[in-house]
Design an enzyme around this catalytic site. Structure first.
Site, PDB file in Angstrom:
ATOM      1  N   CYS A   2       0.817  -1.145   0.048  1.00 50.61           N
ATOM      2  CA  CYS A   2      -0.055  -0.002   0.244  1.00 50.61           C
ATOM      3  C   CYS A   2       0.756   1.382  -0.032  1.00 50.61           C
ATOM      4  O   CYS A   2       1.966   1.283   0.304  1.00 50.61           O
ATOM      5  CB  CYS A   2      -0.747   0.036   1.146  1.00 50.61           C
ATOM      6  SG  CYS A   2      -1.785  -1.598   1.494  1.00 50.61           S
ATOM      7  N   ARG A  28       3.807   0.515  -6.981  1.00 49.13           N
ATOM      8  CA  ARG A  28       3.970  -0.738  -5.964  1.00 49.13           C
ATOM      9  C   ARG A  28       2.847  -1.454  -6.003  1.00 49.13           C
ATOM     10  O   ARG A  28       2.902  -2.487  -5.361  1.00 49.13           O
ATOM     11  CB  ARG A  28       3.876   0.176  -4.605  1.00 49.13           C
ATOM     12  CG  ARG A  28       4.924   1.161  -4.498  1.00 49.13           C
ATOM     13  CD  ARG A  28       4.805   1.898  -3.165  1.00 49.13           C
ATOM     14  NE  ARG A  28       4.826   1.030  -1.842  1.00 49.13           N
ATOM     15  CZ  ARG A  28       5.919   0.891  -1.145  1.00 49.13           C
ATOM     16  NH1 ARG A  28       7.081   1.548  -1.375  1.00 49.13           N
ATOM     17  NH2 ARG A  28       5.978   0.256  -0.094  1.00 49.13           N
ATOM     18  N   TRP A  76      -3.342  -2.189  -1.369  1.00 44.09           N
ATOM     19  CA  TRP A  76      -3.145  -3.770  -1.837  1.00 44.09           C
ATOM     20  C   TRP A  76      -3.745  -4.682  -0.977  1.00 44.09           C
ATOM     21  O   TRP A  76      -3.281  -4.698   0.301  1.00 44.09           O
ATOM     22  CB  TRP A  76      -1.615  -3.884  -2.046  1.00 44.09           C
ATOM     23  CG  TRP A  76      -1.367  -5.358  -2.245  1.00 44.09           C
ATOM     24  CD1 TRP A  76      -0.830  -6.273  -1.508  1.00 44.09           C
ATOM     25  CD2 TRP A  76      -1.182  -6.096  -3.688  1.00 44.09           C
ATOM     26  NE1 TRP A  76      -0.524  -7.368  -2.141  1.00 44.09           N
ATOM     27  CE2 TRP A  76      -0.770  -7.155  -3.310  1.00 44.09           C
ATOM     28  CE3 TRP A  76      -1.385  -5.508  -4.924  1.00 44.09           C
ATOM     29  CZ2 TRP A  76      -0.433  -8.168  -4.518  1.00 44.09           C
ATOM     30  CZ3 TRP A  76      -0.984  -6.384  -6.007  1.00 44.09           C
ATOM     31  CH2 TRP A  76      -0.491  -7.591  -5.949  1.00 44.09           C
ATOM     32  N   ASN A 102      -0.877   1.517   6.382  1.00 42.30           N
ATOM     33  CA  ASN A 102      -0.159   0.452   5.600  1.00 42.30           C
ATOM     34  C   ASN A 102       0.420  -0.652   6.803  1.00 42.30           C
ATOM     35  O   ASN A 102       0.715  -0.228   7.926  1.00 42.30           O
ATOM     36  CB  ASN A 102       1.417   0.903   5.022  1.00 42.30           C
ATOM     37  CG  ASN A 102       1.037   1.779   3.942  1.00 42.30           C
ATOM     38  OD1 ASN A 102      -0.187   1.765   3.306  1.00 42.30           O
ATOM     39  ND2 ASN A 102       2.239   2.267   3.304  1.00 42.30           N
ATOM     40  N   GLY A 103       0.291  -1.995   6.465  1.00 43.82           N
ATOM     41  CA  GLY A 103       0.734  -3.083   7.443  1.00 43.82           C
ATOM     42  C   GLY A 103      -0.525  -3.785   8.087  1.00 43.82           C
ATOM     43  O   GLY A 103      -1.321  -3.760   7.410  1.00 43.82           O
ATOM     44  N   GLU A 491      17.199 -23.061  -8.182  1.00 44.22           N
ATOM     45  CA  GLU A 491      16.778 -21.707  -8.096  1.00 44.22           C
ATOM     46  C   GLU A 491      17.841 -20.712  -8.772  1.00 44.22           C
ATOM     47  O   GLU A 491      17.729 -19.651  -9.332  1.00 44.22           O
ATOM     48  CB  GLU A 491      16.224 -21.220  -6.938  1.00 44.22           C
ATOM     49  CG  GLU A 491      15.649 -19.815  -6.881  1.00 44.22           C
ATOM     50  CD  GLU A 491      14.605 -19.388  -7.847  1.00 44.22           C
ATOM     51  OE1 GLU A 491      14.146 -20.252  -8.221  1.00 44.22           O
ATOM     52  OE2 GLU A 491      14.409 -18.052  -7.916  1.00 44.22           O
ATOM     53  N   LYS A 495      17.550 -18.577 -12.206  1.00 39.72           N
ATOM     54  CA  LYS A 495      18.025 -17.059 -11.977  1.00 39.72           C
ATOM     55  C   LYS A 495      18.718 -16.541 -12.975  1.00 39.72           C
ATOM     56  O   LYS A 495      18.604 -15.768 -13.618  1.00 39.72           O
ATOM     57  CB  LYS A 495      18.077 -16.903 -10.494  1.00 39.72           C
ATOM     58  CG  LYS A 495      17.501 -15.499  -9.974  1.00 39.72           C
ATOM     59  CD  LYS A 495      15.984 -15.591  -9.523  1.00 39.72           C
ATOM     60  CE  LYS A 495      15.029 -16.114 -10.393  1.00 39.72           C
ATOM     61  NZ  LYS A 495      13.892 -16.301  -9.949  1.00 39.72           N
ATOM     62  N   GLU A 498      17.780 -17.168 -16.752  1.00 40.17           N
ATOM     63  CA  GLU A 498      16.512 -16.301 -17.302  1.00 40.17           C
ATOM     64  C   GLU A 498      16.929 -14.864 -17.361  1.00 40.17           C
ATOM     65  O   GLU A 498      16.454 -14.122 -18.378  1.00 40.17           O
ATOM     66  CB  GLU A 498      15.635 -16.528 -16.376  1.00 40.17           C
ATOM     67  CG  GLU A 498      15.274 -15.790 -15.059  1.00 40.17           C
ATOM     68  CD  GLU A 498      13.914 -15.797 -14.470  1.00 40.17           C
ATOM     69  OE1 GLU A 498      12.821 -15.827 -15.142  1.00 40.17           O
ATOM     70  OE2 GLU A 498      13.902 -16.118 -13.208  1.00 40.17           O
ATOM     71  N   HIS A 514      27.629 -38.300 -11.797  1.00 35.16           N
ATOM     72  CA  HIS A 514      27.088 -39.274 -12.545  1.00 35.16           C
ATOM     73  C   HIS A 514      26.829 -38.522 -13.911  1.00 35.16           C
ATOM     74  O   HIS A 514      26.003 -38.872 -14.716  1.00 35.16           O
ATOM     75  CB  HIS A 514      25.658 -39.412 -11.954  1.00 35.16           C
ATOM     76  CG  HIS A 514      25.898 -40.432 -10.655  1.00 35.16           C
ATOM     77  ND1 HIS A 514      26.284 -41.641 -10.639  1.00 35.16           N
ATOM     78  CD2 HIS A 514      25.592 -40.102  -9.445  1.00 35.16           C
ATOM     79  CE1 HIS A 514      26.262 -41.959  -9.660  1.00 35.16           C
ATOM     80  NE2 HIS A 514      25.719 -41.147  -8.634  1.00 35.16           N
ATOM     81  N   LYS A 611       5.913 -12.013 -17.189  1.00 41.18           N
ATOM     82  CA  LYS A 611       5.803 -12.193 -15.706  1.00 41.18           C
ATOM     83  C   LYS A 611       4.802 -13.010 -15.183  1.00 41.18           C
ATOM     84  O   LYS A 611       5.018 -13.890 -14.353  1.00 41.18           O
ATOM     85  CB  LYS A 611       5.253 -10.816 -15.263  1.00 41.18           C
ATOM     86  CG  LYS A 611       5.243 -10.580 -13.542  1.00 41.18           C
ATOM     87  CD  LYS A 611       6.731 -11.323 -12.860  1.00 41.18           C
ATOM     88  CE  LYS A 611       6.639 -11.118 -11.446  1.00 41.18           C
ATOM     89  NZ  LYS A 611       7.708 -11.895 -10.787  1.00 41.18           N
TER      90      LYS A 611
HETATM   91  O1  M6R Z   1       3.179 -16.714 -10.968  1.00 41.59           O
HETATM   92  P1  M6R Z   1       3.934 -18.092 -10.714  1.00 41.59           P
HETATM   93  O2  M6R Z   1       4.738 -18.057  -9.439  1.00 41.59           O
HETATM   94  O3  M6R Z   1       2.932 -19.034 -10.648  1.00 41.59           O
HETATM   95  O4  M6R Z   1       4.861 -18.308 -11.729  1.00 41.59           O
HETATM   96  C1  M6R Z   1       5.461 -19.089 -11.820  1.00 41.59           C
HETATM   97  C2  M6R Z   1       6.834 -19.201 -12.780  1.00 41.59           C
HETATM   98  O5  M6R Z   1       6.406 -18.757 -14.179  1.00 41.59           O
HETATM   99  C3  M6R Z   1       7.828 -18.235 -12.101  1.00 41.59           C
HETATM  100  O6  M6R Z   1       8.228 -18.617 -11.096  1.00 41.59           O
HETATM  101  C4  M6R Z   1       8.937 -18.167 -13.406  1.00 41.59           C
HETATM  102  O7  M6R Z   1       9.856 -19.190 -13.393  1.00 41.59           O
HETATM  103  C5  M6R Z   1       9.863 -16.976 -13.029  1.00 41.59           C
HETATM  104  N1  M6R Z   1      10.190 -16.155 -14.031  1.00 41.59           N
HETATM  105  C6  M6R Z   1      11.012 -17.474 -12.409  1.00 41.59           C
HETATM  106  O8  M6R Z   1      11.994 -16.306 -11.934  1.00 41.59           O
END
Ligand code: M6R
Length: 616
Positions: A2, A28, A76, A102-103, A491, A495, A498, A514, A611
């Site tokens: 918020c 935000r 939010w 907020n909070g 992860e 990261k 991507e 392996h 996204k």
């Molecule tokens: O909105 P979601 O968390 O369901 O999205 C899942 C994936 O599409 C998302 O985590 C994607 O792998 C990201 N780009 C990773 O950074």
């Protein structure tokens, strides 16, 4: 998250600055918006679910024009749906006290019950409204002094908040105050009046000299002055800070990219996710909804986690947490695979969807299939009101605020914190954890925020930037981890690939021999996660094997021998095994970010990615 704005001007019209301030906080994210002003000696409020443009339509009649004092808010939704009635500001019954907030007010239910018993009628589902009634209730005994009434009201409140309060008394005198306990809040004096906001960006059009409130402080604003007092009501003298951001930094809160801003928000995300849920006294976790009660949780036999991408990695961490702390078997599946596979029915009794957006098509389809197979559904999600949350039988909102960068960072950390809380609740309900054991784990969780803050200290971040600059031209990386840090290796690799488009693969460290070891050469090394756990000796020999083949090794963790052995060491603060994934992932996020920056990539909008993947 918020946004709060407020202003007390000497003359002119306050509405344009409130609306402009709200617009500056738009980045935000929000789902409703509102303003409250004093016009002709009376308080007037306009609020709408939707966008600022919707509010502007309502303001276009000019009925609120020409007032000098007001507050505004973009919300939010957390407590109650994003409706007109739940939008801020909220007022007391007399309509003389107006609050934006907020909070979270942790003891909102108890306070609401007390106020209702005393005859107060509530008009919204928000925790904020409690504050308006509480402040009003203390005004008389505070002799009409709003700051005093607020201090007395806040003494009854448990929670995490930034609030602004406007009051118009019967004689026509107006007062504007604000207070902070957790979320940020700042004030500044411009040439035409004084201003307050939850983010300095909204103050910058009026002044670049901004005073940031500390926890427990209250600021009293008049058109010509700002007076700051502490929790005890004593005057506080503090220099304003000069801010020299440019307007174009506004959207990203001064950070070069949303991803970096979101990485830096992680301490706050942890606090928000835990707030109101950790019950240290009882040695338990409070999660909203009947589903999380003892009886229901005792009947859970097996869990199935369904998710995609980063959310799936959080699901793998959840598996280690729930199996380790609550003793319930957990399967984790790619939602995109599960939805088309022949799954024997009743493999699990409860399916858990994990998602930042709550709108990922594969995850929704997989959950619907799990429902058809007879599972109840739990959502661990960031977006309240999303399809996933609406369709689930119960949900744990991670409350990370809007995540704009395509690379998920703060939502991932929020998901792990939510998973940890869920595992503790399960363990407690099923008797595998005692109150004392849960209390100990919650104590660790309380230390986590500070530990993440330490990781984000300037010199540490600079160190990771140097490391990334040196290694940005490598052909690729293997990310290796074991146990609960194996998902963090996955992860870290996701990261990096991507956002930097470098080849990266995550592996359980024991699998290196392996196959992947064949890839090691001087320009393809390994990032190795080395917490001090039961298998750290084996991780040490992984490092030796990579080095023996000429591959550079970066070690992230706490084990001194591993850190010593590696070419580059990123030491993280000590924390118990169960929370170590969070401390290990933060350097990996920063490493990816700075590699991508060095390689000139479009960090917030990496090529070919969206996204939210709402189609197959
Ligand atoms: O909105 P979601 O968390 O369901 O999205 C899942 C994936 O599409 C998302 O985590 C994607 O792998 C990201 N780009 C990773 O950074």
């Amino acid at each position: 998250m918020c946004g709060i704005v407020g202003a007390y001007q000497r003359g002119g019209d306050v509405l344009p600055s409130l609306v402009e301030g709200l617009r500056m906080l738009e980045y935000r994210g929000y789902d409703s918006v509102g303003v409250g002003v004093i016009v002709d000696g009376a308080i007037a409020v306009r609020r709408r679910a939707g966008r600022i443009a919707d509010l502007e339509k309502v303001l276009a009649d000019g009925a609120l024009a020409g007032c000098r004092i007001g507050i505004g808010h973009s919300r939010w939704a957390t407590h109650g749906a994003p409706t007109d009635a739940n939008a801020h500001p909220h007022s007391d019954a007399s309509g003389r006290v107006l609050v934006v907030h907020n909070g979270i007010i942790e003891n909102d239910k108890d306070l609401r019950a007390e106020l209702e018993a005393a005859g107060t009628t509530f008009t919204s589902e928000t925790d904020t409204e409690v504050l308006a009634h509480l402040v009003a209730a203390h005004l008389a005994e505070a002799g009409g002094d709003l700051a005093k009434a607020l201090r007395r009201a806040l003494a009854k409140v448990r929670g995490y908040y930034a609030i602004a309060v406007l009051h118009q008394d019967a004689s026509g005198e107006a007062q504007l105050v604000c207070a902070r306990e957790g979320p940020p809040l700042c004030v500044g004096a411009g040439t035409d009046g004084t201003y307050l906001a939850s983010d300095s960006l909204a103050i910058l059009p009026h002044t670049r000299d901004v005073l940031f409130l500390e926890d427990g402080e209250i600021a009293v604003l008049t058109p010509d002055s700002i007076r700051l007092t502490n929790r005890e009501g004593e005057e506080v003298e503090r220099e304003a800070q000069h801010i020299d951001w440019d307007a174009e930094d506004a959207d990203r809160g001064g950070f070069e990219h949303f991803m970096l801003k979101e990485i830096h928000e992680q301490p706050e995300v942890i606090a928000r996710c835990v707030q109101g849920r950790a019950d240290l006294e009882a040695g338990d976790v409070r999660l909203d909804g009947e589903f999380f009660g003892d009886e229901r949780l005792r009947s859970v036999e097996r869990l199935e986690v369904l998710a995609c991408g980063t959310a799936l990695h959080a699901g793998l961490v959840l598996k280690y947490l729930v199996e380790g702390l609550a003793g319930i078997p957990v399967d984790v599946d790619f939602a995109s695979e599960y939805r088309y596979r022949r799954v024997p029915s009743a493999r699990a009794t409860v399916a858990i969807g994990i998602s930042q957006s709550g709108e990922t098509a594969d995850t929704l389809a997989a959950l619907r299939k799990a429902r058809d197979q007879g599972c109840d559904l739990i959502a661990i999600c960031n977006a309240q009101g999303s399809t996933m949350v609406r369709e689930a039988d119960a949900s744990i909102l991670i409350q990370a605020g809007p995540e704009i960068g395509v690379a998920s960072t703060k939502a991932f950390v929020g998901m792990i914190v939510a998973a940890y809380l869920f595992a503790l609740r399960l363990g407690r309900a099923r008797g595998s954890l005692s109150g004392e054991a849960v209390r100990e784990r919650l104590g660790e969780l309380q230390r986590l925020r500070g530990a993440v803050e330490a990781l984000l200290a300037k010199e540490r971040v600079e160190g990771l930037r140097d490391l990334a600059d040196r290694l940005a031209d490598q052909k690729g990386f293997l990310f290796l981890g074991r146990g609960i840090n194996y998902p963090i290796a996955l992860e870290g690799a996701l990261k990096l690939k991507e956002i930097s488009y470098l080849h990266a693969e995550g592996y359980p460290a024991g699998e290196m021999k392996h196959g992947p070891i064949a890839m090691i050469e001087p320009d393809l090394g390994a990032v190795v996660l080395a917490p001090m756990d039961g298998v750290v000796d084996k991780v040490r020999s992984n490092i030796e094997q990579v080095k023996a083949r000429g591959g550079p090794v970066v070690c992230v963790g706490t084990d001194p021998a591993c850190l010593e052995l590696a070419d580059d060491a990123v030491e993280v603060p000590e924390i118990g095994e169960w929370l170590s994934p969070i401390l290990n992932v933060v350097p990996l996020q920063l490493f990816s970010y700075y590699v991508a920056l060095r390689r000139g990539c479009d960090i917030d909008k990496p090529r070919n990615l969206a996204k939210s993947v709402t189609v197959e």
